[in-house]
Structures are given as structure tokens and as C-alpha cells.
Design an enzyme around this catalytic site. Structure first.
Site, PDB file in Angstrom:
ATOM      1  N   GLU A 160     -43.434   1.958  -9.214  1.00  0.00           N
ATOM      2  CA  GLU A 160     -42.588   3.152  -9.376  1.00  0.00           C
ATOM      3  C   GLU A 160     -41.291   2.625 -10.184  1.00  0.00           C
ATOM      4  O   GLU A 160     -41.006   2.909 -11.280  1.00  0.00           O
ATOM      5  CB  GLU A 160     -42.297   3.968  -8.395  1.00  0.00           C
ATOM      6  CG  GLU A 160     -43.592   4.692  -7.675  1.00  0.00           C
ATOM      7  CD  GLU A 160     -43.322   5.944  -7.022  1.00  0.00           C
ATOM      8  OE1 GLU A 160     -42.670   6.177  -6.132  1.00  0.00           O
ATOM      9  OE2 GLU A 160     -43.770   6.970  -7.515  1.00  0.00           O
ATOM     10  N   THR A 185     -39.427  10.157  -4.363  1.00  0.00           N
ATOM     11  CA  THR A 185     -40.333  10.047  -5.819  1.00  0.00           C
ATOM     12  C   THR A 185     -41.192  10.875  -5.934  1.00  0.00           C
ATOM     13  O   THR A 185     -42.044  10.997  -6.927  1.00  0.00           O
ATOM     14  CB  THR A 185     -40.662   8.443  -6.109  1.00  0.00           C
ATOM     15  OG1 THR A 185     -41.953   8.039  -5.223  1.00  0.00           O
ATOM     16  CG2 THR A 185     -39.469   7.330  -5.909  1.00  0.00           C
ATOM     17  N   THR A 186     -41.453  11.834  -4.929  1.00  0.00           N
ATOM     18  CA  THR A 186     -42.550  12.882  -4.818  1.00  0.00           C
ATOM     19  C   THR A 186     -41.764  13.973  -4.482  1.00  0.00           C
ATOM     20  O   THR A 186     -40.758  13.974  -3.626  1.00  0.00           O
ATOM     21  CB  THR A 186     -43.802  12.787  -4.072  1.00  0.00           C
ATOM     22  OG1 THR A 186     -43.047  12.798  -2.710  1.00  0.00           O
ATOM     23  CG2 THR A 186     -44.254  11.173  -4.074  1.00  0.00           C
ATOM     24  N   HIS A 240     -43.633   1.391  -0.029  1.00  0.00           N
ATOM     25  CA  HIS A 240     -42.398   2.151   0.562  1.00  0.00           C
ATOM     26  C   HIS A 240     -42.515   2.113   1.749  1.00  0.00           C
ATOM     27  O   HIS A 240     -43.343   2.775   2.499  1.00  0.00           O
ATOM     28  CB  HIS A 240     -42.441   3.440  -0.243  1.00  0.00           C
ATOM     29  CG  HIS A 240     -42.080   3.348  -1.607  1.00  0.00           C
ATOM     30  ND1 HIS A 240     -42.260   4.521  -2.465  1.00  0.00           N
ATOM     31  CD2 HIS A 240     -41.535   2.618  -2.450  1.00  0.00           C
ATOM     32  CE1 HIS A 240     -41.923   4.200  -3.568  1.00  0.00           C
ATOM     33  NE2 HIS A 240     -41.551   3.195  -3.771  1.00  0.00           N
ATOM     34  N   HIS A 295     -51.836  12.102  -1.698  1.00  0.00           N
ATOM     35  CA  HIS A 295     -50.970  11.641  -2.768  1.00  0.00           C
ATOM     36  C   HIS A 295     -51.008  10.026  -2.599  1.00  0.00           C
ATOM     37  O   HIS A 295     -50.698   9.496  -3.437  1.00  0.00           O
ATOM     38  CB  HIS A 295     -49.518  12.249  -2.654  1.00  0.00           C
ATOM     39  CG  HIS A 295     -49.395  13.580  -2.513  1.00  0.00           C
ATOM     40  ND1 HIS A 295     -49.998  14.712  -3.543  1.00  0.00           N
ATOM     41  CD2 HIS A 295     -48.967  14.330  -1.420  1.00  0.00           C
ATOM     42  CE1 HIS A 295     -49.724  15.933  -3.289  1.00  0.00           C
ATOM     43  NE2 HIS A 295     -49.431  15.558  -1.847  1.00  0.00           N
ATOM     44  N   HIS A 342     -47.944   2.986  -3.839  1.00  0.00           N
ATOM     45  CA  HIS A 342     -48.249   3.772  -4.962  1.00  0.00           C
ATOM     46  C   HIS A 342     -48.813   2.576  -6.125  1.00  0.00           C
ATOM     47  O   HIS A 342     -48.435   1.405  -5.921  1.00  0.00           O
ATOM     48  CB  HIS A 342     -46.910   4.161  -5.713  1.00  0.00           C
ATOM     49  CG  HIS A 342     -46.024   5.323  -4.891  1.00  0.00           C
ATOM     50  ND1 HIS A 342     -46.074   6.393  -5.069  1.00  0.00           N
ATOM     51  CD2 HIS A 342     -45.168   4.884  -4.222  1.00  0.00           C
ATOM     52  CE1 HIS A 342     -45.431   6.991  -4.326  1.00  0.00           C
ATOM     53  NE2 HIS A 342     -44.760   6.298  -3.529  1.00  0.00           N
ATOM     54  N   HIS A 347     -45.934   3.563   2.969  1.00  0.00           N
ATOM     55  CA  HIS A 347     -47.256   4.130   2.015  1.00  0.00           C
ATOM     56  C   HIS A 347     -47.169   3.210   0.754  1.00  0.00           C
ATOM     57  O   HIS A 347     -46.210   2.530   0.667  1.00  0.00           O
ATOM     58  CB  HIS A 347     -47.152   5.584   1.706  1.00  0.00           C
ATOM     59  CG  HIS A 347     -45.837   6.006   0.967  1.00  0.00           C
ATOM     60  ND1 HIS A 347     -44.728   6.332   1.568  1.00  0.00           N
ATOM     61  CD2 HIS A 347     -45.584   6.037  -0.370  1.00  0.00           C
ATOM     62  CE1 HIS A 347     -43.751   6.577   0.778  1.00  0.00           C
ATOM     63  NE2 HIS A 347     -44.317   6.399  -0.352  1.00  0.00           N
TER      64      HIS A 347
HETATM   65  C1  LIG Z   1     -39.703  16.819   5.121  1.00  0.00           C
HETATM   66  C2  LIG Z   1     -40.658  16.554   3.943  1.00  0.00           C
HETATM   67  C3  LIG Z   1     -40.506  15.123   3.359  1.00  0.00           C
HETATM   68  C4  LIG Z   1     -41.988  14.897   2.850  1.00  0.00           C
HETATM   69  C5  LIG Z   1     -41.915  13.927   2.020  1.00  0.00           C
HETATM   70  O1  LIG Z   1     -41.572  12.450   2.159  1.00  0.00           O
HETATM   71  C6  LIG Z   1     -41.484  11.498   1.304  1.00  0.00           C
HETATM   72  C7  LIG Z   1     -41.757  11.722   0.119  1.00  0.00           C
HETATM   73  C8  LIG Z   1     -41.690  10.638  -0.706  1.00  0.00           C
HETATM   74  C9  LIG Z   1     -41.027   9.350  -0.445  1.00  0.00           C
HETATM   75  S1  LIG Z   1     -40.950   8.093  -1.505  1.00  0.00           S
HETATM   76  N1  LIG Z   1     -42.004   7.868  -2.215  1.00  0.00           N
HETATM   77  O2  LIG Z   1     -39.873   8.312  -2.201  1.00  0.00           O
HETATM   78  O3  LIG Z   1     -40.762   6.744  -0.589  1.00  0.00           O
HETATM   79  C10 LIG Z   1     -40.719   9.285   0.993  1.00  0.00           C
HETATM   80  C11 LIG Z   1     -41.114  10.331   1.706  1.00  0.00           C
HETATM   81 ZN   LIG Z   2     -43.050   6.272  -2.196  1.00  0.00          ZN
END
Ligand SMILES: CCCCCOc1ccc(S(N)(=O)=O)cc1
Ligand SMILES: [Zn+2]
Length: 254
Positions: free
Chosen positions: A108, A192-193, A121, A66, A98, A96
Site C-alpha cells: 500500500e 486504508t480500507t 500491518h 478482504h 496486502h 493482516h
Molecule cells: C470498527 C471498524 C474498523 C474495522 C476496520 O479496521 C481496520 C481497517 C483497516 C486497517 S489498515 N489496512 O489501515 O491497517 C486496520 C483496521
Molecule cells: Zn492493512
């Protein structure tokens, strides 16, 4: 729940579909949002953001299907943020990005409806209060994510000039990915995912950093797909802004 099908950013599995598997997508504290600076409340009680990314050794850069992500060994608080709106220090877990297929979209968060070509992020978790990142993801004060807008300029940002040596551990110093000014907006939000948990204190920096058009192009050479599948360029891996639902965005600056 129909079988475990993965989510994505396409027509059939993109942000408008996520609520079917993750109902919290239609919750009251979803991210990202459109930030309207004139409506943000300056809060003099907000502390300056303190960032101590001491040479925390980063792990390898990876494509998680992703985004492109740099994981950190998060065994200790060597790489952490505190202050700002936070009641505790939060440990850096990963960062990471986007981005868009072209420079007119990709971020985002937006500012007065304006998108940036890319958004970084830096994901931190409250290791003072929770045993693991997974536990923190479930708690409203579990995570703190710092969002940094990236603008594309001819001059390259040193920090992103690192060559991604094949199979050598990368030593990203994420401090080089931060702008000189740490003024920020903050609001309660979500991942946000998927799984879209409403466990994030968002800290969005006002000042963007610059990356070169070459570095931006490098992001667009990544793929959503694996070797076996038909190739799909990893671009437009951003969720659009979500309803504010009465939340207040605070500013750390006048
Ligand atoms: C325990 C499972 C979590 C896996 C997903 O972790 C994330 C998902 C999105 C973001 S974000 N785009 O909002 O920075 C940061 C971390
Ligand atoms: Zn993110």
C-alpha cells in the site's frame, strides 16, 4: 446511501468508488501514501520504537473477505508498542497483509514510487485512553499501525514458516515478523480500507523482511469469495497512494 453493499477491490467496488459510501476517502489525512525519503524530516525528538510482543496468545488466522488476518486477545497490554511517535502504549489487536497478483505490486505504501510485493500491518489501539477498539477507531489518537514491507526471496523467513494447523489456535509471535532494524517513517493517516477513519498514527519501517516465494504463493491461493460464490482470487487487495495534502513525514533516522 444506496443499501448496504460491501466494498472491495474490483472495478465496480474498488478504491475509486469508496468515496460514495465513505466520503472521508477524499479527506486530508488519507492512507497509504508514497514515501519520498529525501523529503522526510529527520526528527531527533522521535524515540526509538519499543515493541513488547510478549507471548500474547494469538487467535486463529481468518479470511475476512478482504485480507488474511490474525486476531489477538487484546485484554491486556502484554502485546503492545510504545515509544516512537506515540504518547502512550498501544495494544496489538490484529495483523493482516496486502499483496499483489505478481511481485511488481501489492504493498500500500510505496517508496519513491516503488511498490513491494506485500505489506504487513500490525494494528494497535490506545487502550489507555479508549474503552474499546471501536471507540479508538473514531479518535485521531486512537490507532497506531506498523507497516512492514515484505520482499520475496528464495530463503524463507522463519516466522512465516508456521504451518496453519487446521482449527488449532496459532501461536504467531509477531516479533518474528519484524526486521532487525526498527528505523521508521511516521505520519498522521487513516485506515486504508473502509471506513477509512483518519485515526491512525502510521509507523512504516524502513527495512523490509524477506518471505519465500512459496509463502507469497500461499497468499495468492486465498479467495475474496465464500464457498457458494464463483471463485475470485484474493490478490491486489491494496489501496493506491493518496494525496499528502501538506502532511509532513518524519524519519526516526538520519
Ligand atoms: C470498527 C471498524 C474498523 C474495522 C476496520 O479496521 C481496520 C481497517 C483497516 C486497517 S489498515 N489496512 O489501515 O491497517 C486496520 C483496521
Ligand atoms: Zn492493512
Amino acid at each position: 446511501m444506496t443499501g448496504h453493499h460491501s466494498w472491495g477491490y474490483g472495478q465496480n467496488d474498488g478504491p475509486s468508488e469508496w468515496h460514495k459510501l465513505y466520503p472521508v476517502a477524499q479527506g486530508n489525512c488519507q492512507s497509504p501514501i508514497d514515501i519520498i525519503p529525501a523529503q522526510a524530516i529527520y526528527d531527533p525528538c522521535l524515540k526509538p520504537l519499543s515493541i513488547s510482543y510478549r507471548s500474547g496468545s494469538s487467535l486463529d488466522i481468518s479470511n475476512n473477505g478482504h485480507s488474511v488476518m490474525v486476531d489477538f486477545k487484546d485484554m491486556d497490554d502484554k502485546t503492545a508498542i510504545y515509544g516512537g511517535p506515540l504518547e502512550s502504549s498501544y495494544r496489538l489487536k490484529q495483523f493482516h497483509f496486502h499483496w499483489g497478483a505478481s511481485d511488481d505490486s501489492g504493498s500500500e505504501h510505496t517508496i519513491n514510487g516503488k511498490s513491494f510485493p506485500c505489506e504487513l500491518h500490525l494494528v494497535h489501539w490506545n487502550a489507555k485512553k479508549y474503552m474499546t477498539f471501536a471507540d479508538a477507531v473514531e479518535a485521531t489518537d486512537g490507532l497506531a499501525v506498523t507497516g512492514v514491507f515484505l520482499e520475496v526471496r528464495k530463503t524463507a523467513q522463519a516466522g512465516l514458516q508456521q504451518k496453519t494447523e487446521k482449527n488449532n489456535s496459532l501461536h504467531f509471535n509477531p516479533t518474528s515478523l519484524l526486521p532487525p532494524c526498527l528505523d521508521y517513517w511516521t505520519y498522521p493517516g487513516s485506515l486504508t480500507t473502509p471506513p477509512l477513519n483518519e485515526s491512525v498514527t502510521w509507523i512504516v519501517l524502513k527495512e523490509a523482511i524477506q518471505i519465500s516465494d512459496k509463502q507469497m504463493e500461499k497468499f495468492r491461493t486465498l479467495l475474496f469469495t465464500t464457498e457458494e460464490e464463483e471463485r475470485i482470487q484474493m490478490v491486489n487487495n491494496f489501496r493506491p497512494p493518496q494525496p499528502l495534502k501538506g502532511r509532513v513525514v518524519r524519519a526516526s533516522f538520519k
